[in-house]
Design an enzyme around this catalytic site. Structure first.
Site, mmCIF file in Angstrom:
data_model
loop_
_atom_site.group_PDB
_atom_site.id
_atom_site.type_symbol
_atom_site.label_atom_id
_atom_site.label_comp_id
_atom_site.label_asym_id
_atom_site.label_seq_id
_atom_site.Cartn_x
_atom_site.Cartn_y
_atom_site.Cartn_z
ATOM 1 N N ILE A 103 3.619 -5.204 2.756
ATOM 2 C CA ILE A 103 4.391 -4.075 3.292
ATOM 3 C C ILE A 103 3.845 -3.599 4.629
ATOM 4 O O ILE A 103 4.355 -2.645 5.204
ATOM 5 C CB ILE A 103 4.385 -2.891 2.297
ATOM 6 C CG1 ILE A 103 2.944 -2.481 1.959
ATOM 7 C CG2 ILE A 103 5.163 -3.240 1.049
ATOM 8 C CD1 ILE A 103 2.853 -1.248 1.088
ATOM 9 N N SER A 115 -4.615 -5.488 12.545
ATOM 10 C CA SER A 115 -5.747 -6.319 12.955
ATOM 11 C C SER A 115 -6.737 -6.531 11.815
ATOM 12 O O SER A 115 -7.448 -7.533 11.773
ATOM 13 C CB SER A 115 -6.462 -5.655 14.136
ATOM 14 O OG SER A 115 -6.901 -4.361 13.777
ATOM 15 N N PHE A 116 -6.782 -5.605 10.856
ATOM 16 C CA PHE A 116 -7.719 -5.697 9.737
ATOM 17 C C PHE A 116 -7.271 -6.717 8.702
ATOM 18 O O PHE A 116 -8.066 -7.249 7.964
ATOM 19 C CB PHE A 116 -7.843 -4.323 9.060
ATOM 20 C CG PHE A 116 -6.530 -3.769 8.612
ATOM 21 C CD1 PHE A 116 -5.970 -4.128 7.401
ATOM 22 C CD2 PHE A 116 -5.840 -2.895 9.427
ATOM 23 C CE1 PHE A 116 -4.759 -3.627 7.000
ATOM 24 C CE2 PHE A 116 -4.621 -2.383 9.034
ATOM 25 C CZ PHE A 116 -4.077 -2.756 7.819
ATOM 26 N N GLY A 117 -5.948 -6.962 8.629
ATOM 27 C CA GLY A 117 -5.409 -7.827 7.596
ATOM 28 C C GLY A 117 -4.038 -7.337 7.182
ATOM 29 O O GLY A 117 -3.245 -6.914 8.019
ATOM 30 N N ALA A 118 -3.752 -7.370 5.899
ATOM 31 C CA ALA A 118 -2.425 -6.997 5.413
ATOM 32 C C ALA A 118 -2.544 -5.966 4.303
ATOM 33 O O ALA A 118 -3.557 -5.875 3.615
ATOM 34 C CB ALA A 118 -1.684 -8.234 4.911
ATOM 35 N N VAL A 119 -1.463 -5.163 4.134
ATOM 36 C CA VAL A 119 -1.361 -4.188 3.050
ATOM 37 C C VAL A 119 -0.241 -4.642 2.122
ATOM 38 O O VAL A 119 0.832 -5.042 2.581
ATOM 39 C CB VAL A 119 -1.074 -2.775 3.591
ATOM 40 C CG1 VAL A 119 -0.919 -1.795 2.434
ATOM 41 C CG2 VAL A 119 -2.191 -2.320 4.510
ATOM 42 N N ASP A 128 -8.425 7.811 14.669
ATOM 43 C CA ASP A 128 -7.282 6.907 14.882
ATOM 44 C C ASP A 128 -5.995 7.562 14.380
ATOM 45 O O ASP A 128 -5.209 6.946 13.664
ATOM 46 C CB ASP A 128 -7.524 5.570 14.177
ATOM 47 C CG ASP A 128 -6.633 4.461 14.729
ATOM 48 O OD1 ASP A 128 -6.042 4.656 15.809
ATOM 49 O OD2 ASP A 128 -6.522 3.410 14.086
#
Length: 898
Positions: free
Chosen positions: A30, A34-38, A147
């Site tokens: 969803i 840059s960290f990855g995926a949720v 942020d």
């Protein structure tokens, strides 16, 4: 420690030991960053809907990624507030951290992307109020989010605002790291490494930028290169709301948040008292906004689903759709969606100030869900009816059924199987209906696509951030090293001072013991001398007494014999009377001798006592002289020690001064080296960005050039068609004219008229052909010129933009360099003042200590002399009472006691 298997018990306690793949099922992506995926997921044990953020810590910067994960987990564990995301736990699986949090419908940014227009002011106020409450909670616990943006402000089904994404957060305030998203960064964060620390007010700035984002769809400077935006924010005035149709309260709130000087900027607690967030608003404003957004997302997903379904049918039956058919489908569904979106979306009258990148690239060609390959001949049938299950927050479709394609059985031709990507997309849109969301599938797809496409730019920005953080770490490491060196230096000096003080104390103790020993020795010597003196006097007096008694005895004999002779010569006196007279004379003589003996004893006693008293006085004076000598020796020793201590302190001050100047020079040199390296990197990044933009423009022009023959061919065909139509018209006119002329002229002239008409027709067609060729040539020349002019204008505009960005970078770097030099000058002046003040304090201390020592010397000597004077006076008074008179002038031979 191998990452993923923490050996530190404290670190290991941060993570659950269970296998997350067994606990969380039904994962659907969803969000992406840059960290990855949720992912959306369901806890198979509790049936609870959660969001799972997967963060890999393998590959480059493994240790840095691991530390970031630990920091974020620790941060989330400490949060407990209605306006911050609820933390559920964290799991480790194959070098990937599964960060589990409560599931939210989406972010404020998703709403902007769905509705393609700004939010209403009352909606912005409600979102801002919730975000402010979360920020006030963080700031009250000395934490900074760092942020804040619309993409990190989430909303839940009941309309609760939640702050999320604490990957950049700081557990301590103030902080000094370069972190955050460029367009939302506060000036002091950008200048963190150059000018010092910042506090929670950086979140207030970011919130002000977020308000502009919600009001204008994009933050200020969003059309600018991210690096250039940083330079712009750092040195230019604060942005403001562009439209004048917003209320004064909202404009004032934004201006209040975006105060350039942090000290003048309000805190989050102050902003909670602002009229913009305190004024009355409908209680269901966010719930209604969420519902409108969910309806719009559902309609968007249904539209995409219908597209995919038609493509599936078409590919299954007849192969891919033609381009014209696709355009008809798109235009039809697009018009329907447009009408529905107008009725569902926000009705604010403020137009969008920037073009959404999402509207330009809502491609669905890269969906990642996998269609079940076990039913290649099945076609999905979809019903538009849907319901929202509010208890489970899952949207379910009523009529998802599968039927077998009967056409495939009737048609004996080889069937055309749908492409896997189309199957994936169709199932993606179908599966999304299982959970509530305000983020459209196309937005998720675009995030994935942009994440893949913008890898170079993202790597450049992350590399720049990493470099800034690395520089900050280098400075902190050097500062810690210099501080340790200074602490060691001061400890060494302190030990030297303590050693000197201990040695001085030991020397004074030795001197005191020595003086006590001398005094005791002198006292013993004086006592022995006094005893000897007394014995001498007593011996002499005893000898004198013996001589005196012998003399008396002789005198007594002589007197006795003389009396006897006188009595013998006196014959007239009776014998008895003579005896009486002799006896009486003896008695008188004995009495006289006894008196003389008593007088001699008295004289001897007086002489003894007086000389003993005088000896004691001399002994006391000698002791006084020794005491004076001792105190002078002690005071001289103290002065010498104090002078040595002062010389040592001056030497210490000079060595400390030299070390401070050397350390300041080292720190400033490193800072300047890092700034030069930073500026060089910024310049290289800008040049690389310029080359990339030029390459992209060149590629675009090249594609236009390649596309040109097709366009020219189409235009040539259009001109040719016009020519053909004109030819047909002229041919018809020629036939009509020929028939008319033949009818009105004699038959004998028909041949001439036909020849004349034929020549005229040929001439006109030749002229028309010439015009056709000229039109073709003019069209080609015009198109080429127009293309060249347009491309040249684009090149010129790009060069101008890149030149402006380069000038902005140069101005920013010049400003940073000047500020750094000014900072170095201030640091040097501050150090000089500190050194000068410390030296003045030291000299004042030396002067005061010498004065105190001199005062102590005078007072102690005065006290000693007064005591000794009182002691002598008391001794002399006692001597007077004893009848000895003035003993000072007593100076006669010891034997002369008579």
């Amino acid at each position: 420690m191998r990452k993923g298997v923490p050996k530190d018990p404290e670190i290991a306690d941060l993570f659950y030991k269970d296998d997350p793949e067994e606990i969380f099922v039904g994962l659907h992506e969803i969000g992406h960053g840059s960290f990855g995926a949720v992912y959306f997921a369901t806890n198979s044990h509790t049936n609870e809907v959660v969001a799972v953020k997967k963060m890999s810590y393998s590959g480059k910067q493994t240790n840095e990624k691991w530390q970031d994960i630990i920091k974020e987990v620790k941060f989330l564990q400490q949060l407990k507030h209605p306006n911050t995301i609820e933390y559920k736990g964290c799991y480790l699986k194959e070098h990937t951290a599964w960060l589990v949090m409560e599931y939210c419908l989406g972010s404020a940014s998703d709403m902007l992307e769905v509705h393609k227009k700004p939010l209403q002011e009352v909606e912005i106020a409600a979102i801002t109020h919730g975000a402010l409450q979360g920020l006030a909670y963080l700031h009250s616990h000395c934490k900074i989010h760092r942020d804040i943006k619309a993409g990190n402000i989430l909303l839940t089904e009941p309309g609760q605002v939640k702050l999320a994404d604490f990957g950049s957060a700081s557990i301590v305030s103030p902080a000094n790291s370069f972190v955050g998203t460029p367009y939302w960064m506060a000036p002091e964060v950008i200048l963190a490494m150059d000018e010092g620390q910042y506090d929670g007010k950086v979140d207030v700035w970011s919130l002000g930028i977020t308000c502009i984002e919600l009001a204008e769809r994009k933050p200020p400077l969003f059309n600018m290169n991210a690096m250039s935006a940083l330079y712009h924010i750092a040195q230019n005035d604060s942005p403001t709301l562009q439209s004048n149709e917003w209320s004064d309260s909202f404009r004032g709130f934004v201006d209040y948040c975006l105060q350039k000087i942090p000290q003048e900027r309000p805190s989050s607690a102050d902003l909670l008292r602002h009229d913009f967030v305190r004024r009355d608003r409908p209680p269901r404003v966010l719930i209604d906004l969420i519902q409108r957004t969910k309806d719009a997302v559902r309609e968007l997903d249904n539209l995409q689903y219908r597209k995919m379904k038609k493509i599936l049918f078409q590919e299954t039956r007849n192969g891919p759709l033609t381009e014209s058919q696709e355009e008809e489908e798109d235009s039809e569904h697009g018009s329907n969606l447009s009408r529905k979106m107008d009725s569902l979306g926000s009705n604010h009258s403020i137009p969008s100030m920037s073009v959404s990148t999402g509207s330009q690239s809502s491609s669905v060609s890269s969906m990642q869900e996998v269609l079940d390959e076990s039913s290649p001949e099945l076609v999905m049938m979809h019903s538009d009816e849907s319901t929202v299950n509010s208890t489970s927050s899952v949207v379910q479709k009523k009529d998802h059924v599968f039927i077998r394609d009967e056409v495939g059985h009737r048609d004996r031709r080889p069937e055309v199987r749908p492409t896997q990507s189309v199957q994936n997309q169709a199932l993606h849109y179908r599966n999304r209906e299982r959970f509530a969301t305000i983020k459209s599938a196309s937005l998720v797809t675009r995030q994935i696509h942009e994440h893949e496409q913008e890898n170079e730019l993202r790597e450049q920005m992350s590399g720049y951030k990493r470099m800034r953080r690395q520089h900050q770490k280098q400075l902190i490491a050097l500062e810690n090293k210099l501080k340790a060196e200074m602490d060691e230096h001061r400890l060494k000096l302190q030990k030297e001072v303590e050693t000197h003080a201990n040695n001085s104390s030991i020397e004074l103790e030795k001197l005191a013991k020595k003086q006590v020993a001398v005094m005791e020795k002198e006292a013993k010597t004086a006592a022995a001398d006094e005893k000897k003196f007394q014995q001498q006097i007593l011996a002499q007096q005893k000898k004198d007494m013996a001589t005196f008694l012998e003399s008396q005895k002789k005198q007594y004999k002589l007197c006795k014999e003389k009396i006897k002779e006188e009595m013998n010569e006196d014959h007239s006196t009776p014998k008895k009377e003579k005896q009486e007279r002799i006896s009486k004379h003896k008695e008188n003589l004995q009495h006289t001798q006894a008196e003389e003996e008593a007088h001699l004893l008295s004289q001897q006693r007086l002489y003894y006592d007086k000389n003993c008293r005088f000896f004691k006085r001399k002994t006391m004076i000698k002791r006084h002289e020794l005491e004076q000598q001792n105190i002078r020796e002690e005071l001289n020793k103290k002065r010498t020690q104090k002078e040595m201590e002062h010389a040592m302190l001056i030497r210490h001050d000079e060595s400390t001064r030299e070390l401070e100047y050397r350390q300041l020079h080292t720190l400033q040199k490193l800072r300047m080296d890092l700034i030069r390296l930073q500026h060089q990197t910024e310049l290289e990044n800008q040049l690389e960005y310029n080359k990339r933009r030029e390459r992209e423009l060149h590629r675009k022009h090249f594609m236009e050039l390649r596309q040109q023959p097709k366009n020219l061919k189409a235009m040539e065909m259009q001109i040719k068609k016009q020519f053909q139509d004109t030819c047909k018209v002229q041919t018809k006119q020629y036939k009509a004219l020929k028939n008319h002329q033949l009818e009105v002229t004699p038959k004998s002239e028909h041949k001439t008229i036909l020849k004349s008409l034929k020549d005229e027709q040929t001439r006109k067609l030749a002229i028309l052909a010439e015009q056709y060729e000229q039109s073709i040539n003019e069209m080609m020349a015009s198109q080429a010129l127009r293309r060249d002019e347009a491309q040249e204008a684009e090149c010129q505009a790009l060069r101008l933009q890149l030149q402006q960005e380069m000038e902005l970078l140069n101005a920013y770097q010049s400003k940073i360099k000047m500020q750094t030099e000014a900072q170095h000058e201030r640091e040097l002046q501050k150090l000089e003042q500190r050194v000068s003040l410390r030296r003045a304090h030291l000299e004042q201390k030396i002067e005061e200590e010498l004065a105190a020592l001199q005062k102590e010397r005078s007072e102690r000597i005065k006290f000693l002399l007064e005591r000794q004077e009182r002691e002598i006076e008391t001794f002399d008074m006692e001597s007077l009472r004893m009848g000895f008179g003035n003993l000072v002038t007593l100076d006669y031979p010891k034997e002369d006691y008579r």
